[in-house]
Design an enzyme around this catalytic site. Structure first.
Site, PDB file in Angstrom:
ATOM      1  N   ASP A 405       0.848  -1.194   0.000  1.00  0.00           N
ATOM      2  CA  ASP A 405       0.000   0.000   0.000  1.00  0.00           C
ATOM      3  C   ASP A 405       0.883   1.244   0.000  1.00  0.00           C
ATOM      4  OD1 ASP A 405      -2.258  -1.543   0.123  1.00  0.00           O
ATOM      5  OD2 ASP A 405      -2.501  -1.363   2.288  1.00  0.00           O
ATOM      6  N   MET A 406       0.377   2.311  -0.582  1.00  0.00           N
ATOM      7  CA  MET A 406       1.154   3.542  -0.674  1.00  0.00           C
ATOM      8  C   MET A 406       1.678   3.988   0.692  1.00  0.00           C
ATOM      9  SD  MET A 406       0.016   7.306  -2.099  1.00  0.00           S
ATOM     10  CE  MET A 406      -0.976   7.711  -0.657  1.00  0.00           C
TER      11      MET A 406
END
Length: 557
Positions: A405-406
């Protein structure tokens, strides 16, 4: 019900608080101090009010269906320069659209003598006529007769077909047994008799088929008398319903600061999602523009028990939903308002470098910084993929073996060629790779270790949030154990068995998981300097040497 004092004055002294320079970007924000005060005064009212009965799930003695609710506050300035605020709730509250102190719906189709109620009466009349015909005794008898006759016809015709086959066998046996004892003339006579018997059986089948065809046709015509009328009424009802829906879409209009109206039909191309326009944000802004109030800042918070499927925490602030509110607000209602910067258009990787922690001829492992995309997004191309493609222009294949995930930092494996990519990918698919994450949770846990099994799917109304869904969700399992407890927070190891989007974040925060969000989780908890989640360890088989590789990059929190 009359709405009292909708534009309310602050009960708290706000004289020392400066106004925000820009209006709140509603889809990602830290509430301004004025919004927090307005929200706290609304929460104080909700704690003490006796104006309505609604079970938010906060009182064990209260009965009725538990329904938590999103509330919104909009700080405004009137034409005298005085500051105040408006309150709103999303959807209905205590099964009502209108309550004292809350702004009304943008368009109330249930007002007395409204065109909707008039058209609804007409549609209900169609429903009554259709129901009456469908329950008519003659119609039900006709259906039953047709059904029974079809069964009888099929049975009798099948019996005759079976009889034809059986009689043929008997005729063949008779011919074979008598043929040696008969003269040629007697044999010819026998064959003629047997042939005539066969013809008569076939003729009988044809007559039976014709009889049942005519009989069923007659019965179907009796049924058709009713079904034709029923279908005609259903078609008329459908057309009326469609016309009413289009009229609703056209009448359900929102104002912006220029007093321009735009209907929900125009905004969503006559296909709005259910509940569009019923959220707190559009209600608040529409009322403000109607009454010459200047929007200053806003915030929305959850009040009550969280729904079973999602993560909502009592009194926590949340952004406006994407699917229903974003088109209404961004394409129309907020036009011309100077807003805080849209963070989704800002490159979070600007000024950050990717650390290579292992490299050889076919692959490498990197330490991805937090707030750094793994692959290009809709508006931002800078990502691990883009940086790797630039650094290794001769590399072949997809490069990115797996994603983080970012907001998550930590180890990612990168393949320099397609063969390596396939071999590493297969290890992820077969779950032979071992991974460990470290996370700091915003609270204390009752247990020291455990296993979480909560299936996940995307929230279609509010991407990229994930929902727990036992009907349509994909399996998601996580093992965990506590490492350290300090200053009211718990550091844990997560061992994900599957790799779903936001799996660890939801498993940590959901009430059926650890019920304790990760520090800095701006989707399922509270925003902080960063999301305290880090992929710190990975074990895998090297795609060429077959050596068992172990890589560790400790978290910096």
């Amino acid at each position: 019900m009359q709405n009292l004092a909708l534009f309310q004055s602050f009960q708290t002294d706000i004289s020392g608080i400066s106004l925000p320079e820009k209006f709140t970007f509603p889809f990602y924000y830290q509430p301004h101090e004025l919004s927090k005060i307005a929200a706290s005064e609304l929460q104080m009212y909700l704690d003490t009010q006796t104006d309505f009965e609604h079970n938010f799930g906060l009182n064990d003695t209260q009965t009725g269906l538990v329904i938590g609710k999103m509330f919104g506050v909009l700080v405004c300035q009137n034409n005298k320069g005085e500051l105040g605020y408006l309150w709103a709730f999303s959807g209905k509250l205590a099964n009502e659209n209108h309550h004292n102190y809350f702004v009304p719906t943008v368009f109330d189709m249930l007002t007395e003598n409204s065109f909707f109620l008039q058209e609804e009466k007409l549609l209900n009349e169609y429903n009554r006529k259709i129901e009456s015909l469908e329950k008519d005794g003659q119609y039900l008898n006709a259906l039953e007769n047709l059904k029974n006759s079809k069964i009888q016809a099929e049975s009798e015709l099948q019996q005759q077909k079976t009889r034809i086959k059986e009689q043929k066998i008997l005729r063949d046996e008779k011919r074979n047994s008598l043929a040696p004892t008969l003269s040629e003339e007697e044999l010819q006579h026998l064959n003629f008799e047997l042939s005539e018997d066969s013809k008569q059986e076939s003729i009988l089948l044809k007559k039976m088929t014709k009889y049942w065809k005519l009989t069923l046709q007659s019965l179907e015509e009796k049924v058709l008398v009713f079904t034709s009328e029923i279908n005609q009424l259903k078609e008329e009802r459908k057309a009326k319903s469609s016309q009413l829906q289009q009229k609703l879409f056209a009448e359900y209009s929102f104002l912006n600061q220029f007093k321009e109206k735009k209907s929900i039909g125009e905004i969503f191309n006559d296909n709005p999602p259910a509940g569009a326009g019923e959220c707190a944000a559009p209600k608040l802004l529409h009322y403000a523009f109607q009454h010459e109030l200047k929007p200053i800042c806003m915030a929305e918070f959850w009040w009550g028990q969280s729904p079973k499927s999602e993560v909502r925490q009592h009194k926590h602030f949340y952004p406006a939903c994407k699917s229903k509110c974003e088109p209404i607000l961004m394409e129309h209602m907020l036009l011309g308002l100077e807003m805080d910067e849209n963070p989704f258009k800002v490159n979070p990787a600007e000024g950050k470098d990717i650390e290579v922690v292992y490299e050889d001829d076919v692959m490498l492992a990197i330490n991805k910084p937090a707030e750094f995309l793994s692959v290009p997004g809709k508006t931002i191309s800078d990502s691990v993929y883009a940086r790797m493609a630039e650094k290794y222009p001769d590399a072949t294949g997809p490069l990115i073996v797996h994603r983080l995930d970012m907001s998550t930092s930590g180890i990612m494996l990168i393949a320099k060629n397609e063969e390596t990519y396939i071999k590493l990918q297969s290890q992820f698919i077969n779950r032979t790779i071992k991974k460990r994450y470290v996370a700091l949770l915003d609270g204390l846990l009752e247990k020291t270790h455990g296993y979480i099994d909560l299936p996940l799917r995307v929230d279609l109304d509010d991407r990229p949030r994930q929902l727990v869904c036992y009907e349509y969700g994909k399996p998601a399992q996580t093992k965990w154990k506590t490492i350290e407890v300090k200053n009211g927070k718990t550091k844990v190891y997560f061992y994900p068995i599957t790799g779903r989007t936001h799996q660890l974040r939801v498993h940590a925060s959901h009430s059926l998981g650890l019920h304790t969000p990760i520090v800095g989780d701006d989707l399922y908890g509270d925003k902080a300097d960063r999301l305290h989640l880090h992929a710190e360890y990975i074990q895998f088989e090297h795609p060429i040497s077959k050596e068992v590789m172990e890589i560790l990059v400790e978290a910096e929190f």
